[in-house]
Design a protein around this motif. Structure first.
Motif, PDB file in Angstrom:
ATOM      1  N   SER A 187       0.835  -1.196   0.000  1.00 20.20           N
ATOM      2  CA  SER A 187       0.000   0.000   0.000  1.00 20.20           C
ATOM      3  C   SER A 187       0.870   1.246   0.000  1.00 20.20           C
ATOM      4  CB  SER A 187      -0.899   0.012   1.232  1.00 20.20           C
ATOM      5  OG  SER A 187      -0.127  -0.088   2.430  1.00 20.20           O
ATOM      6  N   SER A 188       0.251   2.379  -0.338  1.00 17.09           N
ATOM      7  CA  SER A 188       0.921   3.676  -0.277  1.00 17.09           C
ATOM      8  C   SER A 188      -0.068   4.715   0.242  1.00 17.09           C
ATOM      9  CB  SER A 188       1.456   4.102  -1.647  1.00 17.09           C
ATOM     10  OG  SER A 188       2.527   3.278  -2.057  1.00 17.09           O
ATOM     11  N   LEU A 189       0.463   5.801   0.775  1.00 15.67           N
ATOM     12  CA  LEU A 189      -0.362   6.861   1.366  1.00 15.67           C
ATOM     13  C   LEU A 189      -0.365   8.076   0.451  1.00 15.67           C
ATOM     14  CD1 LEU A 189      -1.987   7.865   3.866  1.00 15.67           C
ATOM     15  CD2 LEU A 189       0.180   8.766   4.741  1.00 15.67           C
ATOM     16  N   PHE A 190      -1.567   8.586   0.156  1.00 19.72           N
ATOM     17  CA  PHE A 190      -1.723   9.690  -0.785  1.00 19.72           C
ATOM     18  C   PHE A 190      -2.503  10.847  -0.159  1.00 19.72           C
ATOM     19  CE2 PHE A 190      -1.457   5.813  -3.247  1.00 19.72           C
ATOM     20  CZ  PHE A 190      -0.589   6.132  -4.278  1.00 19.72           C
ATOM     21  N   TYR A 191      -2.134  12.058  -0.563  1.00 18.61           N
ATOM     22  CA  TYR A 191      -3.007  13.193  -0.318  1.00 18.61           C
ATOM     23  C   TYR A 191      -4.205  13.074  -1.252  1.00 18.61           C
ATOM     24  CZ  TYR A 191      -0.271  16.073   2.882  1.00 18.61           C
ATOM     25  OH  TYR A 191       0.362  16.576   3.989  1.00 18.61           O
ATOM     26  N   THR A 192      -5.348  13.595  -0.809  1.00 15.82           N
ATOM     27  CA  THR A 192      -6.549  13.528  -1.638  1.00 15.82           C
ATOM     28  C   THR A 192      -6.599  14.703  -2.613  1.00 15.82           C
ATOM     29  OG1 THR A 192      -7.754  14.582   0.186  1.00 15.82           O
ATOM     30  CG2 THR A 192      -7.932  12.185  -0.010  1.00 15.82           C
ATOM     31  N   ASP A 193      -5.467  15.072  -3.136  1.00 13.61           N
ATOM     32  CA  ASP A 193      -5.366  16.103  -4.160  1.00 13.61           C
ATOM     33  C   ASP A 193      -4.014  15.957  -4.852  1.00 13.61           C
ATOM     34  OD1 ASP A 193      -6.563  18.135  -5.555  1.00 13.61           O
ATOM     35  OD2 ASP A 193      -5.798  19.740  -4.284  1.00 13.61           O
ATOM     36  N   GLY A 194      -3.991  16.208  -6.148  1.00 13.99           N
ATOM     37  CA  GLY A 194      -2.742  16.103  -6.893  1.00 13.99           C
ATOM     38  C   GLY A 194      -3.033  15.842  -8.359  1.00 13.99           C
ATOM     39  N   TRP A 195      -2.084  16.221  -9.201  1.00  9.40           N
ATOM     40  CA  TRP A 195      -2.245  16.021 -10.638  1.00  9.40           C
ATOM     41  C   TRP A 195      -2.132  14.554 -11.017  1.00  9.40           C
ATOM     42  CZ3 TRP A 195      -4.235  19.679 -13.499  1.00  9.40           C
ATOM     43  CH2 TRP A 195      -4.049  21.024 -13.151  1.00  9.40           C
ATOM     44  N   ASN A 196      -1.283  13.813 -10.326  1.00  9.90           N
ATOM     45  CA  ASN A 196      -1.064  12.401 -10.608  1.00  9.90           C
ATOM     46  C   ASN A 196      -0.558  11.730  -9.341  1.00  9.90           C
ATOM     47  OD1 ASN A 196       1.762  13.149 -10.510  1.00  9.90           O
ATOM     48  ND2 ASN A 196       1.522  13.850 -12.619  1.00  9.90           N
ATOM     49  N   TRP A 197      -0.296  10.424  -9.419  1.00  7.41           N
ATOM     50  CA  TRP A 197       0.117   9.749  -8.192  1.00  7.41           C
ATOM     51  C   TRP A 197       1.469  10.230  -7.691  1.00  7.41           C
ATOM     52  CZ3 TRP A 197       4.647   7.063  -8.124  1.00  7.41           C
ATOM     53  CH2 TRP A 197       5.122   6.506  -9.301  1.00  7.41           C
ATOM     54  N   GLU A 198       2.317  10.690  -8.590  1.00  5.26           N
ATOM     55  CA  GLU A 198       3.619  11.220  -8.156  1.00  5.26           C
ATOM     56  C   GLU A 198       3.438  12.489  -7.325  1.00  5.26           C
ATOM     57  OE1 GLU A 198       2.886  10.365 -11.303  1.00  5.26           O
ATOM     58  OE2 GLU A 198       4.599   9.451 -12.335  1.00  5.26           O
TER      59      GLU A 198
END
Length: 440
Positions: free
Chosen positions: A163-174
């Motif tokens: 798994s990975s942790l993401f902000y709920t905003d961004g242009w892409n997964w990077e």
């Protein structure tokens, strides 16, 4: 030739129609620009996320990082600071949603939008990271309920992947990712297995006869991975075993999906014997029966959704609501999730609110279940989880308590200092149809 001509004409007409209709569909708002000037939020009640509350407080942040937190009047802005008066408002750290497939699936009935389950049984090398879709229409609905971070988790098999942790905003997964490959997920075989009879609609529960076979597979895989780690220059490279290296170095968690008390104890012991340093139990329906074991072994628990009936006919009907508080008071680090009920993930904060209402714990302690505790479990508590100097300025401003449906009225959101547009598909549909039905 004539048939082909008609088919070509029909295809052209269809493509033209799709293009024209697509142009009229609203899209998710663009991510905010990086913070370009200092900001001072003042006059609000600050819920720090560690149990502390600052009435009439102020927060200053610059270049996406919190620089000051304290009582209003003690926090001063620099020249050119944008000062925002938030008297009567409440500021919370962004909620962290664990164990979700948000960003990995969009429409459950459309196979092409599902990217969370890989074929095969042993897939530690499969990464949710590269499958995460920041254009999902679901993500803004989470963000606008105060969820600023989401853990994308693979499913299926006995070893699902990382798994990975993401902000709920961004242009892409990077852009969106905060922490890559935070842990590997396994599905522990339950001591008891249930089966459903479609003919008479009855459910039977019996001992899982294939349980030991799966456990043997786990032991063999972890033994092979540990031996592979000792090989400095493996040739050929084994992607599956190489992906498990962080488990033995202590840089990634082993997330074990287990509910029964017996399964929890046996799975943790197996992981420890294999040399895995950081273990997290996910599910934990019977975790309240083994709190001493979990506390002594420093094993956190990520609970399944608690807005449900108890699993046992003889259990207290309010047990699911009380479960987070029972673990917390026993000294077990606990977080709450909506698990595979991904369409309800936006309401995860309300699970914490319910825990406060049915347990002898304060609302500020319940807030930890969805902020600082998940951050500590993920190993990102130096960046997020609480409102403290030096951490990301990822904040939520609400008219009331974001853990209460009646108070969760989000008016401002900042992610790493950038002000986020509060808009999503559901809000757009509301604005559209209130005109039709003349709603004021």
């Amino acid at each position: 030739m004539r048939v082909n001509k008609y088919i070509s004409s029909g295809c052209f007409a269809l493509i033209t129609t799709l293009l024209l209709t697509t142009c009229g569909v609203a899209q998710n708002p663009a991510p905010p620009l990086a913070q370009n000037k200092p900001v001072l939020l003042t006059g609000a009640t600050i819920h720090v996320g560690n149990g502390q509350v600052i009435a009439n407080g102020s927060i200053a942040f610059e270049k996406g990082v919190i620089t000051q937190v304290g009582q209003a009047g003690t926090v001063m802005g620099n020249a050119g600071t944008e000062v925002i008066d938030l008297k009567g408002k409440h500021i919370f750290p962004g909620i962290i949603s664990l164990n979700t497939t948000v960003g990995l699936q969009e429409i459950a009935s459309v196979r092409a939008t599902l990217d969370y389950n890989e074929v095969g049984q042993i897939n530690p090398h499969i990464r949710a990271l590269v499958a995460y879709n920041t254009d999902s229409e679901v993500i803004p609905t989470l963000r606008n309920n105060g969820i600023l971070l989401s853990q994308a988790v693979p499913q299926g098999g006995i070893i699902s992947g990382s798994s990975s942790l993401f902000y709920t905003d961004g242009w892409n997964w990077e852009d969106a990712v905060l922490k890559t490959d935070d842990g590997i997920w396994i599905n522990w075989p339950p001591f008891l297995a249930s089966s459903f009879n479609i003919e008479d609609f009855t459910t039977s529960v019996k001992r899982n006869e294939k349980r030991q076979e799966v456990i043997d597979q786990f032991q063999m895989t972890f033994s092979d991975a540990k031996a592979y780690l000792e090989n400095k220059n493996p040739n050929p490279v084994n992607l599956r075993l190489a992906a498990m290296k962080p488990l033995f170095l202590g840089t990634a968690n082993l997330y074990i999906r287990a509910d029964y008390a017996k399964d929890i104890i046996e799975s943790v012991r197996m992981a420890r014997e294999a040399g895995i340093k950081k273990v997290v139990i996910v599910g934990g329906n019977e975790a309240y029966k083994v709190t001493a074991f979990l506390r002594d072994n420093q094993v956190p628990v990520v609970l399944n959704p608690t807005h449900r009936l108890p699993n046992g006919a003889d259990e207290n009907v309010y047990l699911p609501y009380e479960l987070p508080g029972l673990l917390h008071k026993a000294g077990v680090k606990v977080a709450i999730t909506y698990a595979d009920q991904w369409w309800r993930t936006r309401n995860v904060g309300f699970l914490a609110g319910t825990a406060a209402g049915f347990s002898d714990i304060s609302p500020e302690d319940a807030l930890r279940f969805v902020t600082s505790n998940p951050a500590e479990i993920l190993g990102v508590d130096h960046l997020v989880g609480t409102i403290e100097k030096g951490k990301h300025a990822s904040l939520v401003v609400s008219s009331g308590d974001i853990l209460d449906m009646r108070g969760n009225e989000i008016s401002m959101i900042y992610i790493k200092g950038g002000k986020v547009t509060i808009d999503d598909k559901q809000k757009r549909l509301y604005e559209k149809y209130k005109v039709k039905y003349e709603k004021k």
